[in-house]
Write a protein that holds these residues in place. Structure first.
Motif, PDB file in Angstrom:
ATOM      1  N   ALA A 220       0.795  -1.269   0.072  1.00  0.00           N
ATOM      2  CA  ALA A 220      -0.069   0.160  -0.076  1.00  0.00           C
ATOM      3  C   ALA A 220       0.781   1.226  -0.106  1.00  0.00           C
ATOM      4  N   GLY A 221       0.238   2.109  -0.683  1.00  0.00           N
ATOM      5  CA  GLY A 221       1.169   3.445  -0.772  1.00  0.00           C
ATOM      6  C   GLY A 221       0.985   4.486   0.341  1.00  0.00           C
ATOM      7  N   GLY A 222       1.266   5.564   0.114  1.00  0.00           N
ATOM      8  CA  GLY A 222       0.851   6.607   0.934  1.00  0.00           C
ATOM      9  C   GLY A 222       2.204   7.310   1.317  1.00  0.00           C
ATOM     10  N   GLN A 223       2.204   8.080   2.364  1.00  0.00           N
ATOM     11  CA  GLN A 223       3.479   8.739   2.876  1.00  0.00           C
ATOM     12  C   GLN A 223       4.148   7.676   3.791  1.00  0.00           C
ATOM     13  N   CYS A 224       5.457   7.627   3.307  1.00  0.00           N
ATOM     14  CA  CYS A 224       6.633   6.681   3.994  1.00  0.00           C
ATOM     15  C   CYS A 224       7.642   7.459   4.415  1.00  0.00           C
ATOM     16  N   ARG A 225       8.449   6.757   5.414  1.00  0.00           N
ATOM     17  CA  ARG A 225       9.880   7.373   5.582  1.00  0.00           C
ATOM     18  C   ARG A 225      10.958   6.356   5.383  1.00  0.00           C
TER      19      ARG A 225
ATOM     20  N   HIS B  38      13.705  10.663   5.693  1.00  0.00           N
ATOM     21  CA  HIS B  38      12.810  11.757   5.171  1.00  0.00           C
ATOM     22  C   HIS B  38      11.758  10.913   4.613  1.00  0.00           C
ATOM     23  N   ARG B  39      10.744  11.980   4.135  1.00  0.00           N
ATOM     24  CA  ARG B  39       9.380  11.460   3.854  1.00  0.00           C
ATOM     25  C   ARG B  39       9.532  11.223   2.335  1.00  0.00           C
ATOM     26  N   VAL B  40       8.740  10.327   1.966  1.00  0.00           N
ATOM     27  CA  VAL B  40       8.541  10.128   0.360  1.00  0.00           C
ATOM     28  C   VAL B  40       7.065   9.614   0.403  1.00  0.00           C
ATOM     29  N   TRP B  41       6.561  10.034  -0.937  1.00  0.00           N
ATOM     30  CA  TRP B  41       5.206   9.543  -1.326  1.00  0.00           C
ATOM     31  C   TRP B  41       5.088   8.450  -2.306  1.00  0.00           C
ATOM     32  N   LEU B  42       4.666   7.307  -1.907  1.00  0.00           N
ATOM     33  CA  LEU B  42       4.416   6.195  -2.827  1.00  0.00           C
ATOM     34  C   LEU B  42       3.008   6.038  -3.250  1.00  0.00           C
TER      35      LEU B  42
ATOM     36  N   LEU C 224      11.305  -2.011 -13.203  1.00  0.00           N
ATOM     37  CA  LEU C 224      12.526  -1.869 -11.804  1.00  0.00           C
ATOM     38  C   LEU C 224      11.764  -1.197 -10.776  1.00  0.00           C
ATOM     39  N   PRO C 225      11.934  -1.410  -9.645  1.00  0.00           N
ATOM     40  CA  PRO C 225      11.573  -0.715  -8.152  1.00  0.00           C
ATOM     41  C   PRO C 225      12.176   0.303  -8.270  1.00  0.00           C
ATOM     42  N   THR C 226      11.682   1.509  -7.614  1.00  0.00           N
ATOM     43  CA  THR C 226      12.511   2.579  -7.391  1.00  0.00           C
ATOM     44  C   THR C 226      13.220   2.262  -5.833  1.00  0.00           C
ATOM     45  N   GLU C 227      14.408   2.864  -5.428  1.00  0.00           N
ATOM     46  CA  GLU C 227      14.915   2.462  -4.322  1.00  0.00           C
ATOM     47  C   GLU C 227      14.059   2.728  -3.019  1.00  0.00           C
ATOM     48  N   ALA C 228      13.071   3.672  -3.098  1.00  0.00           N
ATOM     49  CA  ALA C 228      12.054   3.826  -1.935  1.00  0.00           C
ATOM     50  C   ALA C 228      11.190   2.570  -1.784  1.00  0.00           C
ATOM     51  N   GLU C 229      10.705   2.152  -3.092  1.00  0.00           N
ATOM     52  CA  GLU C 229       9.724   1.107  -3.128  1.00  0.00           C
ATOM     53  C   GLU C 229      10.643   0.009  -2.552  1.00  0.00           C
TER      54      GLU C 229
ATOM     55  N   TYR D 217      19.979  12.579  -0.474  1.00  0.00           N
ATOM     56  CA  TYR D 217      18.743  12.829  -0.093  1.00  0.00           C
ATOM     57  C   TYR D 217      18.462  14.183   0.435  1.00  0.00           C
ATOM     58  N   PRO D 218      17.176  14.591   0.451  1.00  0.00           N
ATOM     59  CA  PRO D 218      16.889  16.002   0.972  1.00  0.00           C
ATOM     60  C   PRO D 218      17.450  16.203   2.447  1.00  0.00           C
ATOM     61  N   GLY D 219      18.227  17.141   2.318  1.00  0.00           N
ATOM     62  CA  GLY D 219      18.727  17.709   3.753  1.00  0.00           C
ATOM     63  C   GLY D 219      20.164  17.045   3.817  1.00  0.00           C
ATOM     64  N   TYR D 220      20.791  16.139   2.804  1.00  0.00           N
ATOM     65  CA  TYR D 220      22.122  15.755   3.124  1.00  0.00           C
ATOM     66  C   TYR D 220      23.025  16.711   2.901  1.00  0.00           C
TER      67      TYR D 220
END
Length: 434
Positions: free
Chosen positions: A192-197, A214-218, A312-317, A369-372
């Motif tokens: 299931a998608g949504g906001q993930c960390r 950090h947060r990502v949306w999937l 291919l999956p994204t690294e976040a997935e 990553y954001p903020g790196y």
């Protein structure tokens, strides 16, 4: 010259390292495994450099020792290196430290000899273990131990490439027995998608490029429950996959043409027998259809996924799908201790093959990553300056040492790289099943 430890502030920051005594015990163990890897090699084997991306085994042994000497021993009052010239010879890419011997020419060095490199390792080991190290040495020591584990995997992949070019088909290590299991049927895992960390933010070691969390949306997606097998990849080859440009990115099609690629690296076709063989660390052997396909580039992984009607999956997935997966598998040191083949095996039972078989290409470009923020000092050169032109791989391979895998680990290679144990799993868009 100082080697700055990781910062302790900011989201996803690396936590303080274990005690110095615990790290010194791990240092002994990791350094010992590097010697174990060389037990079956002749001195002549250790000087080979088969291509610019690979390095001689002897160089890996010296460079990892240079790391500890440069960043832990040289800052100590009164320490004098017995080999001042090694500062240039075995510096990999640290411009902050000084000049480096050209990477592509490492195989031209006949000196120092393997015996001299081993003596250098012994000197640094005995000096470091007896030294009165400062309090901040623990952070540097922990990075150095993990750095050596990275090079242990490179020792295996680099010597495999070098031995594969020898018509004699040399054997690095003869396994006790090969697997005869069949691969589990492919199935999809719905997420299931949504906001993930994602990203590292808890206990345990991590490199700076794994932070901040950090947060990502999937969106909802599905990911394969095992790696793509040799049999499945063989169907792509048989269907003209390497001759059909519609499946390939432009740069990938160019790589196919320039490299005359017709199959994964190390695969050889026996036309008389109508069968494929492949070179392994145990020498040449038939391709086993149930085993995960490895030694494919990002371009090949992407082309196969298009041919298969997936992606291919994204690294976040990948991280979200396997964040709670127990880090287990047959890692390099365990395989050697039990005389298993350093080669990926079929998926059996509930094994999702997240770790211990093959690194898995993702569709994500390797970037910050954001903020790196790169750490100060030479540590800032470890990962940050390579965030251009590569793609992220997740998981861990059969050549990865135990204790060196985690869900947040971001491996990265150029999209045409094939000499690592790199494979793939598929993903696709879709709502989770009820």
């Amino acid at each position: 010259m100082t080697f700055a430890p990781p910062t302790s502030d900011g989201p996803g920051a690396v936590r303080p390292p274990p005690s110095l005594d615990a790290l010194l015990d791990r240092y002994r163990s990791v350094r010992g495994f590097s010697r174990t890897l060389c037990e079956t090699l002749h001195p002549e084997d250790t000087v080979l450099q088969s291509m610019p991306d690979a390095s001689p085994v002897r160089w890996h042994l010296a460079h990892t020792t240079w790391f500890f000497e440069t960043f832990l021993l040289k800052p100590l009052p009164g320490y004098r290196s017995p080999h001042p010239a090694f500062e240039t010879l075995f510096n990999s890419y640290y411009n902050t430290v000084g000049e480096q011997f050209p990477r592509a020419q490492r195989g031209l060095l006949s000196r120092p000899t393997l015996d001299e490199v081993m003596a250098y390792r012994s000197h640094v080991d005995s000096t470091l273990l007896e030294a009165d190290l400062p309090a901040n040495a623990a952070s540097v020591l922990e990075i150095g131990v993990n750095h050596e584990q990275q090079h242990q995997e490179l020792i295996l992949t680099d010597i495999k490439h070098a031995l594969s070019l020898n018509p004699l088909g040399p054997v690095f290590r003869e396994p006790r027995a090969s697997s005869t299991a069949t691969a589990r049927q492919a199935r999809w895992i719905s997420v299931a998608g949504g906001q993930c960390r994602i990203g590292h933010g808890g206990p345990g070691f991590a490199y700076d490029n794994e932070s901040p969390r950090h947060r990502v949306w999937l969106d909802d997606f599905q990911i394969a429950g095992r790696l793509v097998t040799c049999e499945e990849y063989g169907a792509f080859i048989d269907d003209g996959g390497y001759r059909r440009p519609e499946f390939w990115l432009s740069a990938g099609w160019q790589a196919v043409q320039q490299g005359a690629w017709k199959a994964p690296l190390y695969w050889r076709r026996d036309d008389a027998a109508q069968a494929w063989s492949q070179f392994t660390l145990a020498g040449p052997r038939p391709v086993v259809g149930a085993e995960p396909v490895t030694h494919v580039s990002y371009f090949e992984a992407d082309a196969y996924a298009r041919w298969a009607g997936a992606r291919l999956p994204t690294e976040a997935e990948w991280e979200v799908a396997f964040a709670n997966e127990k880090v287990q598998g047959a890692f390099a040191d365990q395989r050697i201790a039990s005389r298993q083949a350093i080669h990926p095996g079929p998926a059996t039972g509930a094994d999702r093959q997240a770790y211990g078989e093959a690194w898995q290409w993702t569709s994500s470009a390797y970037s910050a990553y954001p903020g790196y923020r790169p750490p100060a000092g030479a540590l800032g050169e470890y990962n940050g300056k390579f965030m251009c032109g590569s793609f992220v791989l997740r998981g861990a391979s059969c050549a990865t040492p135990s204790g060196h895998a985690r869900a947040t680990y971001r491996n990265f290679f150029a999209p045409d790289a094939r000499w690592q144990f790199t494979g793939l799993r598929l993903a696709r868009d879709g709502e989770p099943s009820a």
